[in-house]
Enzyme design. Structure first.
Site, PDB file in Angstrom:
ATOM      1  N   HIS A 178     -58.983  26.591 -37.775  1.00  0.00           N
ATOM      2  CA  HIS A 178     -58.707  28.233 -38.847  1.00  0.00           C
ATOM      3  C   HIS A 178     -58.497  29.023 -37.842  1.00  0.00           C
ATOM      4  O   HIS A 178     -58.929  29.406 -37.071  1.00  0.00           O
ATOM      5  CB  HIS A 178     -59.981  27.623 -39.854  1.00  0.00           C
ATOM      6  CG  HIS A 178     -59.897  26.230 -40.486  1.00  0.00           C
ATOM      7  ND1 HIS A 178     -61.018  25.772 -40.533  1.00  0.00           N
ATOM      8  CD2 HIS A 178     -59.243  26.009 -41.657  1.00  0.00           C
ATOM      9  CE1 HIS A 178     -60.686  24.370 -41.257  1.00  0.00           C
ATOM     10  NE2 HIS A 178     -59.750  24.841 -41.882  1.00  0.00           N
ATOM     11  N   CYS A 200     -62.273  23.368 -34.964  1.00  0.00           N
ATOM     12  CA  CYS A 200     -61.972  24.015 -35.839  1.00  0.00           C
ATOM     13  C   CYS A 200     -59.931  24.567 -36.310  1.00  0.00           C
ATOM     14  O   CYS A 200     -60.195  25.265 -35.262  1.00  0.00           O
ATOM     15  CB  CYS A 200     -63.020  25.288 -36.094  1.00  0.00           C
ATOM     16  SG  CYS A 200     -62.110  27.061 -37.201  1.00  0.00           S
ATOM     17  N   ASP A 246     -60.589  29.677 -19.249  1.00  0.00           N
ATOM     18  CA  ASP A 246     -60.137  30.262 -20.920  1.00  0.00           C
ATOM     19  C   ASP A 246     -58.748  30.431 -20.722  1.00  0.00           C
ATOM     20  O   ASP A 246     -58.538  31.580 -20.525  1.00  0.00           O
ATOM     21  CB  ASP A 246     -61.443  31.091 -21.574  1.00  0.00           C
ATOM     22  CG  ASP A 246     -60.785  31.157 -22.790  1.00  0.00           C
ATOM     23  OD1 ASP A 246     -60.001  30.913 -23.614  1.00  0.00           O
ATOM     24  OD2 ASP A 246     -61.230  32.383 -23.634  1.00  0.00           O
ATOM     25  N   ASN A 281     -63.716  26.142 -31.388  1.00  0.00           N
ATOM     26  CA  ASN A 281     -62.369  26.848 -32.221  1.00  0.00           C
ATOM     27  C   ASN A 281     -61.610  26.689 -32.047  1.00  0.00           C
ATOM     28  O   ASN A 281     -61.331  27.038 -30.729  1.00  0.00           O
ATOM     29  CB  ASN A 281     -63.330  28.519 -32.562  1.00  0.00           C
ATOM     30  CG  ASN A 281     -64.828  28.894 -33.636  1.00  0.00           C
ATOM     31  OD1 ASN A 281     -65.059  27.303 -33.513  1.00  0.00           O
ATOM     32  ND2 ASN A 281     -65.017  29.783 -33.116  1.00  0.00           N
ATOM     33  N   ASP A 283     -69.257  23.784 -25.788  1.00  0.00           N
ATOM     34  CA  ASP A 283     -67.476  24.389 -25.961  1.00  0.00           C
ATOM     35  C   ASP A 283     -66.594  23.918 -24.883  1.00  0.00           C
ATOM     36  O   ASP A 283     -67.180  23.688 -23.998  1.00  0.00           O
ATOM     37  CB  ASP A 283     -68.418  26.198 -26.171  1.00  0.00           C
ATOM     38  CG  ASP A 283     -67.130  26.878 -26.119  1.00  0.00           C
ATOM     39  OD1 ASP A 283     -66.088  27.225 -26.916  1.00  0.00           O
ATOM     40  OD2 ASP A 283     -67.042  27.724 -25.434  1.00  0.00           O
ATOM     41  N   ASP A 292     -63.467  25.428 -24.450  1.00  0.00           N
ATOM     42  CA  ASP A 292     -62.737  27.096 -23.124  1.00  0.00           C
ATOM     43  C   ASP A 292     -64.009  28.418 -23.056  1.00  0.00           C
ATOM     44  O   ASP A 292     -64.641  28.651 -23.290  1.00  0.00           O
ATOM     45  CB  ASP A 292     -61.546  27.535 -24.063  1.00  0.00           C
ATOM     46  CG  ASP A 292     -60.821  26.532 -24.607  1.00  0.00           C
ATOM     47  OD1 ASP A 292     -60.671  26.019 -23.614  1.00  0.00           O
ATOM     48  OD2 ASP A 292     -59.646  26.866 -25.697  1.00  0.00           O
TER      49      ASP A 292
HETATM   50 ZN   LIG Z   1     -62.930  25.926 -39.583  1.00  0.00          ZN
END
Ligand SMILES: [Zn+2]
Length: 549
Positions: free
Chosen positions: A83, A81, A12, A47, A4, A6
């Protein structure tokens, strides 16, 4: 190694589109360089819903990524991602899409990856993909997410150290036996392997037994009566002998001197070259080691925290939290046994020992709900299982309820009129056949969870926290963990729940089980999509029997 971004690699900074604000976390650069030096490929799975929300542009995000690489060194792949939750994509963690994609980018599969992150979503995505997940909490990580994680490291350098330690621990020792002639890599004749408790315990020892079989001419497995059916399913076992060991059984018979003499004579007659005693962390190998010494066994290896004196030649130690299959594999490695290169350390069963499921089940893709457990504290309350079955049926799943002959009343009640009741109609082998063609299995911490893992069939794990999830959770198979990991029964090893109302499993919302199946890509009345479907499960069955090496 998938990381990952952040809160794990860098501080973060919410929705950061500014390269100047990139600040690596302490020890990350040195840790990443250790991983690179060990030959591990590195990917980032992140993300970044700030893109969907318009908080930064794609170009700004790439500038941030470039800054991360300038400070922390290169990564082999980046998967992001863009979204937000409402988009319904397949990649936003806790969905497993980024993990699968990044694994494919570096030429592997999720089951061979470790994902490191700072929040529950990272770990959940790892588990849903069948990867290992390590949580490195920050001060803002929620305590229940820390409790639910299978593997928690204090900081990034600690995570790296343990990842590399676990990798090294399953590499066979080159000169394992003190005073033994013949050197490293030589074959041994007959090896006795011991796993003397229940079916699930025997199943998770499978990879270690295959490692022994790779370098031994003959493997004899000593198991208890409750593990016998599982022993018959394992590849690499040439002979199974069954004997209850009163220091292992949860409801033991008294020690009978004549019986112990008979066992010792039987062990002596096997004329084994070495013996490996596999145990859970709270069991002692030493009583059996004494009998083996009296039977004339010259080389004995076991995991023992207790001082073994002259009972063990190899006294192996393993920290808590290591998955049981790896824990056992590390004992085999300490005794010089390793899996052949083509054999991954996943659970696996003999194809010839697993029959096809009954025709009435229809095509593959049904959901198996196994409500019972040999250990009562690990089964959810019957009324919860009834509601789960109803919710699954209402959601359009074909549901098959399984259980032992003792559990017929339970399975009939749980199946009701909407599900198929197979209670009492499957031995372990037949149950394996039913599980092999399932789209998913909903089960507590009990044997069928490990059958599912052996076929790569996704698991919704209704996991009572009485024992560590990281040790006993379904191994290297797409999994969603449900149940309250913070419940007061945590780490008690209680066989019967000590807390009124059995809250760890009683509060499971059946809607969460339905949602878990969606997360795992298990759709109504169809095999799961992606890499873990029933076809892949069928292919995972070995084509040959116990004599195969
Ligand atoms: Zn996504």
């Amino acid at each position: 190694m998938l990381l990952d971004r952040d809160g794990t690699l860098v501080e973060d900074v919410p929705y950061n589109g500014d390269p100047e604000k990139v600040r690596p976390l302490p020890g990350v650069r040195a840790g990443l360089d250790r991983l690179r030096a060990a030959g591990l490929r590195l990917g980032v799975v992140s993300n970044q819903s700030g893109l969907a929300r318009g908080f930064f542009t794609d170009a700004q995000m790439r500038a941030v990524q470039a800054r991360v690489e300038a400070l922390l060194g290169p990564f082999d792949t980046w998967r992001v991602c863009p979204h937000e939750d409402a988009d319904g994509c397949g990649c936003r963690k806790p969905l497993p899409g980024l993990v699968h994609a990044a694994a494919a980018d570096v030429g592997t599969v999720a089951g061979r990856c470790v994902v490191v992150g700072d929040i529950g979503r990272d770990v959940a995505a790892a588990l849903a993909a069948g990867a290992a997940g390590v949580l490195v909490p920050t001060p803002v990580t929620r305590p229940e997410e820390v409790a639910a994680a299978p593997w928690v490291a204090a900081d990034f350098p600690a995570a790296v150290a343990e990842i590399l330690r676990r990798q090294t621990a399953v590499v066979p020792a080159t000169d394992p036996w003190p005073g033994r002639r013949g050197g490293s890599g030589s074959r041994v004749g007959t090896v006795l392997v011991v796993r003397s408790d229940s079916a699930g315990d025997v199943l998770v020892t499978g990879p270690a037994i295959r490692a022994v079989a790779h370098t031994a001419d003959r493997v004899v497995l000593l198991c208890g009566p409750r593990g016998r059916a599982a022993a018959n399913l394992l590849p690499g076992v040439d002979e199974v002998i069954t004997h209850a060991l009163p220091w292992i059984d949860p409801t033991p018979d008294p020690v009978d001197a004549a019986d112990m003499h008979a066992l010792t004579a039987r062990l002596a007659a096997l004329d084994v070259d070495e013996a490996l005693i596999f145990t859970s962390f709270h069991q002692s190998p030493l009583p059996l080691a004494l009998l083996l010494r009296m039977a004339g066994v010259a080389r004995i290896a076991a995991i023992s925290d207790d001082y073994p004196g002259s009972l063990l030649d190899i006294r192996h130690r393993v920290p808590t939290g290591v998955p049981e299959p790896e824990r056992a594999l590390s004992l085999a490695a300490a005794a010089g046994h390793g899996l052949p290169p083509h054999d991954q350390p996943t659970l696996r069963l003999r194809g010839d020992a697993v029959p096809s499921p009954p025709a009435q089940l229809g095509p593959p893709g049904y959901v198996v709900l196994h409500p019972g457990s040999s250990v009562p504290s690990r089964a959810c309350p019957p009324e919860v299982a009834v509601r789960i079955a109803r919710a699954l049926v209402d959601a359009g799943h074909r549901v098959v309820v399984t259980g032992t002959p003792d559990e017929r009343d339970l399975t009939a009640a749980v199946a009701g009129s909407g599900a198929l009741d197979l209670g009492g109609r499957t031995g372990l082998g037949e149950l394996a056949g039913v599980v092999a063609h399932a789209g998913a299995v909903v089960v507590g911490n009990t044997g069928p969870a490990h059958l599912a893992a052996a076929f790569g069939v996704p698991v919704v794990s209704l996991f009572a926290p009485t024992v560590p999830f990281g040790q006993w959770g379904p191994y290297r198979v797409p999994t969603v963990r449900l149940g309250d990991a913070t419940a007061p029964c945590r780490d008690t090893r209680a066989a019967t729940c000590p807390v009124p109302g059995h809250p760890c499993l009683a509060d499971i919302d059946p809607a969460d089980v339905v949602a878990a199946l969606r997360l795992l890509g298990v759709h109504q009345d169809a095999a799961p999509t992606g890499t873990t479907g029933a076809d892949a499960a069928g292919a995972a069955v070995t084509a040959t029997g116990g004599s195969a090496r």
